[in-house]
Design a protein around this motif. Structure first.
Motif, PDB file in Angstrom:
ATOM      1  N   ARG A   1      17.833  25.316  21.561  1.00  0.00           N
ATOM      2  CA  ARG A   1      17.687  26.303  22.635  1.00  0.00           C
ATOM      3  C   ARG A   1      16.253  26.368  23.150  1.00  0.00           C
ATOM      4  O   ARG A   1      16.011  26.383  24.361  1.00  0.00           O
ATOM      5  CB  ARG A   1      18.102  27.690  22.147  1.00  0.00           C
ATOM      6  CG  ARG A   1      19.579  27.889  21.951  1.00  0.00           C
ATOM      7  CD  ARG A   1      19.895  29.316  21.524  1.00  0.00           C
ATOM      8  NE  ARG A   1      19.785  30.250  22.652  1.00  0.00           N
ATOM      9  CZ  ARG A   1      20.042  31.555  22.556  1.00  0.00           C
ATOM     10  NH1 ARG A   1      20.380  32.075  21.384  1.00  0.00           N
ATOM     11  NH2 ARG A   1      19.933  32.343  23.621  1.00  0.00           N
TER      12      ARG A   1
ATOM     13  N   ALA B   1      15.090  25.118  26.807  1.00  0.00           N
ATOM     14  CA  ALA B   1      14.624  26.234  27.638  1.00  0.00           C
ATOM     15  C   ALA B   1      13.172  26.047  28.052  1.00  0.00           C
ATOM     16  O   ALA B   1      12.801  26.310  29.204  1.00  0.00           O
ATOM     17  CB  ALA B   1      14.785  27.552  26.888  1.00  0.00           C
TER      18      ALA B   1
ATOM     19  N   TRP C   1      14.562  35.730  16.820  1.00  0.00           N
ATOM     20  CA  TRP C   1      15.682  34.784  16.855  1.00  0.00           C
ATOM     21  C   TRP C   1      16.135  34.367  15.461  1.00  0.00           C
ATOM     22  O   TRP C   1      17.326  34.293  15.191  1.00  0.00           O
ATOM     23  CB  TRP C   1      15.292  33.558  17.690  1.00  0.00           C
ATOM     24  CG  TRP C   1      15.734  33.682  19.108  1.00  0.00           C
ATOM     25  CD1 TRP C   1      16.094  34.826  19.763  1.00  0.00           C
ATOM     26  CD2 TRP C   1      15.875  32.621  20.055  1.00  0.00           C
ATOM     27  NE1 TRP C   1      16.429  34.536  21.071  1.00  0.00           N
ATOM     28  CE2 TRP C   1      16.310  33.208  21.274  1.00  0.00           C
ATOM     29  CE3 TRP C   1      15.647  31.248  20.014  1.00  0.00           C
ATOM     30  CZ2 TRP C   1      16.554  32.455  22.417  1.00  0.00           C
ATOM     31  CZ3 TRP C   1      15.882  30.496  21.156  1.00  0.00           C
ATOM     32  CH2 TRP C   1      16.336  31.086  22.346  1.00  0.00           C
TER      33      TRP C   1
ATOM     34  N   PHE D   1       8.368  30.828  24.393  1.00  0.00           N
ATOM     35  CA  PHE D   1       9.299  29.791  23.948  1.00  0.00           C
ATOM     36  C   PHE D   1       8.599  28.679  23.174  1.00  0.00           C
ATOM     37  O   PHE D   1       9.105  28.221  22.146  1.00  0.00           O
ATOM     38  CB  PHE D   1      10.049  29.210  25.148  1.00  0.00           C
ATOM     39  CG  PHE D   1      11.123  30.108  25.675  1.00  0.00           C
ATOM     40  CD1 PHE D   1      12.400  30.071  25.140  1.00  0.00           C
ATOM     41  CD2 PHE D   1      10.873  31.008  26.699  1.00  0.00           C
ATOM     42  CE1 PHE D   1      13.408  30.906  25.600  1.00  0.00           C
ATOM     43  CE2 PHE D   1      11.857  31.845  27.177  1.00  0.00           C
ATOM     44  CZ  PHE D   1      13.138  31.795  26.632  1.00  0.00           C
TER      45      PHE D   1
ATOM     46  N   THR E   1      20.203  31.250  27.465  1.00  0.00           N
ATOM     47  CA  THR E   1      18.750  31.416  27.341  1.00  0.00           C
ATOM     48  C   THR E   1      18.070  31.379  28.706  1.00  0.00           C
ATOM     49  O   THR E   1      17.559  32.389  29.187  1.00  0.00           O
ATOM     50  CB  THR E   1      18.144  30.318  26.430  1.00  0.00           C
ATOM     51  OG1 THR E   1      18.825  30.311  25.184  1.00  0.00           O
ATOM     52  CG2 THR E   1      16.665  30.582  26.183  1.00  0.00           C
TER      53      THR E   1
ATOM     54  N   HIS F   1      18.178  34.947  30.605  1.00  0.00           N
ATOM     55  CA  HIS F   1      16.874  35.614  30.488  1.00  0.00           C
ATOM     56  C   HIS F   1      16.191  35.735  31.846  1.00  0.00           C
ATOM     57  O   HIS F   1      15.518  36.730  32.128  1.00  0.00           O
ATOM     58  CB  HIS F   1      15.980  34.859  29.500  1.00  0.00           C
ATOM     59  CG  HIS F   1      16.272  35.185  28.069  1.00  0.00           C
ATOM     60  ND1 HIS F   1      15.617  36.168  27.373  1.00  0.00           N
ATOM     61  CD2 HIS F   1      17.179  34.656  27.206  1.00  0.00           C
ATOM     62  CE1 HIS F   1      16.103  36.238  26.147  1.00  0.00           C
ATOM     63  NE2 HIS F   1      17.046  35.321  26.012  1.00  0.00           N
TER      64      HIS F   1
END
Length: 285
Positions: A36, A40, A76, A179, A213, A217
């Motif tokens: 992810r 992302a 997470w 991220f 994601t 988001h």
């Protein structure tokens, strides 16, 4: 306003499915996080262009950017682990405690003393937890899952505070750092990842990375920017019953009356805390 409502509805559906897909896939917590975050981060580079602002980064910005990323990784890690240990609904219920956390974060950080609504909200949420957890024991996966979800909710509550505190840093840089530094945390756990998964699991990971994601988001940022805090918070808590319904019909998760009552109390407690804060806005000037 119509466009905002449509975006809110899309976000709601995408986010509600995330814990269900996490529970569904055979990929473990580390694999899900690595995939992810990698995809992302790439999409953010492609569409938000944070690289344009790299030269703006000074020494004073490094610690804030790293802190945001590490905290997001903790959010997470514990959220995914909560879902894997227990169920999708337990994970989202634990994480939804962020509203209660905000009460006490406001007390310790912004010196905003909790009011009557806040203490009632906390009592109602604790009562809801009593209904959900069959036995408070660390050997019980439901208890462990709920505790991990609650800790994830704490991290989730701190994140917007950090973003507000460091809003002088360009937004794409903060989003990308969230991220990329979280990805670096997950990299340490690569030996525990599992990549020998079936085709359906790859499709699940793709959904989680792109729709759950990047798109969800991005839309959530747009929605929370246009709507009031109370409205956006109420929208977020609609995710809880939607996740429970999806988990029941897709994964076959049982929904005894005790769990439904407990979930209703936890959500009500959090909504009550936001309502109390709304009522106190005029008093705070």
């Amino acid at each position: 306003m119509k466009k905002t409502r449509i975006e809110a509805a899309i976000t709601l559906v995408l986010m509600a499915a995330v814990p269900v897909v996490i529970k569904f896939t055979a990929a473990n917590t580390i694999t899900i996080g690595l995939f992810r975050l990698s995809l992302a981060a790439f999409l953010i580079l492609l569409f938000l262009k944070p690289q344009r602002h790299i030269r703006e980064i000074g020494k004073s910005m490094i610690l804030p950017l790293v802190s945001i990323g590490v905290l997001f990784a903790m959010h997470w890690l514990t959220y995914f682990w909560s879902i894997k240990l227990a169920t999708a609904s337990i994970g989202i219920l634990g994480m939804s405690s962020y509203g209660i956390h905000l009460i006490f974060l406001g007390w310790t950080i912004r010196h905003q003393k909790p009011g009557l609504y806040d203490f009632i909200a906390l009592t109602v949420a604790i009562l809801g937890t009593y209904f959900i957890v069959p036995e408070f024991s660390l050997s019980n996966n439901t208890t462990l899952g709920l505790l991990l979800g609650i800790f994830s909710g704490l991290c989730f509550a701190i994140l917007p505070i950090l973003h507000q505190q460091y809003q002088y840093i360009h937004e794409p840089l903060r989003i990308f750092s969230q991220f990329i530094f979280a990805l670096l945390v997950f990299v340490f756990f690569i030996p525990w990842s599992n990549w020998h998964i079936q085709e359906v699991d790859w499709w699940a990971l793709l959904y989680l990375a792109v729709f759950g994601t990047f798109i969800a988001h991005t839309l959530w940022v747009r929605v929370t920017t246009r709507l009031s805090t109370l409205v956006s918070s109420l929208i977020f808590y609609l995710i809880v019953p939607m996740t429970m319904v999806l988990s029941h019909f897709w994964l076959g998760e049982t929904m005894p009356l005790e769990k439904v009552i407990g979930a209703s109390l936890i959500v009500s407690g959090n909504v009550l805390s936001f309502y109390g804060r709304l009522m106190n806005v005029p008093d705070r000037g």
